[in-house]
Design a protein around this motif. Structure first.
Motif, mmCIF file in Angstrom:
data_model
loop_
_atom_site.group_PDB
_atom_site.id
_atom_site.type_symbol
_atom_site.label_atom_id
_atom_site.label_comp_id
_atom_site.label_asym_id
_atom_site.label_seq_id
_atom_site.Cartn_x
_atom_site.Cartn_y
_atom_site.Cartn_z
ATOM 1 N N PRO A 157 0.822 -1.210 0.000
ATOM 2 C CA PRO A 157 0.000 0.000 0.000
ATOM 3 C C PRO A 157 0.860 1.266 0.000
ATOM 4 O O PRO A 157 1.977 1.274 0.525
ATOM 5 C CB PRO A 157 -0.801 -0.091 1.298
ATOM 6 N N SER A 158 0.308 2.312 -0.575
ATOM 7 C CA SER A 158 0.988 3.600 -0.605
ATOM 8 C C SER A 158 0.897 4.271 0.759
ATOM 9 O O SER A 158 -0.090 4.133 1.472
ATOM 10 C CB SER A 158 0.325 4.493 -1.658
ATOM 11 N N MET A 159 1.934 5.036 1.089
ATOM 12 C CA MET A 159 1.901 5.828 2.313
ATOM 13 C C MET A 159 1.139 7.128 2.084
ATOM 14 O O MET A 159 0.720 7.782 3.034
ATOM 15 C CB MET A 159 3.325 6.125 2.780
ATOM 16 N N GLY A 160 0.956 7.508 0.826
ATOM 17 C CA GLY A 160 0.230 8.729 0.493
ATOM 18 C C GLY A 160 0.812 9.379 -0.747
ATOM 19 O O GLY A 160 1.665 8.816 -1.425
ATOM 20 N N ILE A 161 0.315 10.576 -1.025
ATOM 21 C CA ILE A 161 0.746 11.321 -2.205
ATOM 22 C C ILE A 161 1.269 12.676 -1.756
ATOM 23 O O ILE A 161 0.612 13.376 -0.978
ATOM 24 C CB ILE A 161 -0.425 11.506 -3.188
ATOM 25 N N HIS B 199 -3.449 11.398 2.066
ATOM 26 C CA HIS B 199 -3.407 9.976 2.407
ATOM 27 C C HIS B 199 -4.841 9.476 2.527
ATOM 28 O O HIS B 199 -5.798 10.252 2.492
ATOM 29 C CB HIS B 199 -2.601 9.715 3.683
ATOM 30 N N GLY B 200 -4.988 8.193 2.613
ATOM 31 C CA GLY B 200 -6.308 7.587 2.770
ATOM 32 C C GLY B 200 -7.226 7.862 1.590
ATOM 33 O O GLY B 200 -6.814 7.783 0.431
ATOM 34 N N GLU B 201 -8.477 8.201 1.902
ATOM 35 C CA GLU B 201 -9.486 8.427 0.857
ATOM 36 C C GLU B 201 -9.134 9.613 -0.035
ATOM 37 O O GLU B 201 -9.397 9.576 -1.238
ATOM 38 C CB GLU B 201 -10.857 8.628 1.488
ATOM 39 N N ALA B 202 -8.542 10.656 0.534
ATOM 40 C CA ALA B 202 -8.159 11.825 -0.273
ATOM 41 C C ALA B 202 -7.127 11.433 -1.329
ATOM 42 O O ALA B 202 -7.207 11.863 -2.481
ATOM 43 C CB ALA B 202 -7.628 12.940 0.618
ATOM 44 N N ALA B 203 -6.166 10.619 -0.949
ATOM 45 C CA ALA B 203 -5.151 10.154 -1.900
ATOM 46 C C ALA B 203 -5.781 9.278 -2.978
ATOM 47 O O ALA B 203 -5.438 9.391 -4.154
ATOM 48 C CB ALA B 203 -4.044 9.395 -1.172
#
Length: 82
Positions: free
Chosen positions: A22-26, A40-44
């Motif tokens: 999984p990605s840590m975020g953008i 991160h999460g849904e926003a990412a």
């Protein structure tokens, strides 16, 4: 890390450390103001979906910059070198 966008004005990196994980975020960086935004999460996930949709449209540089400009108000953190 996966470079999503690298334009004269913005750099966007998806922080995937290894394929299949999984990605840590953008991280989004405005190169002109040296400000950044971390999603991160849904926003990412929504950002990834919007980028995928934009890519299907064969955007030109103006389209890409208009898309990224929508995120500029949230870029409040100054970029720091580590």
């Amino acid at each position: 890390m996966l470079m999503m966008i690298d334009s004269p004005y913005y750099c966007v990196v998806d922080l995937v450390m290894q394929e299949g994980e999984p990605s840590m975020g953008i991280e989004i960086v405005d190169k002109n103001t040296q400000k950044e935004l971390f999603l991160h999460g849904e926003a990412a996930q929504r950002f990834r979906e919007h980028v995928a949709h934009l890519a299907q449209q064969s955007p030109d540089m103006d389209d890409l910059e208009a898309f990224m400009d929508a995120y500029r108000p949230w870029m409040q953190t100054s970029v720091a070198l580590h």
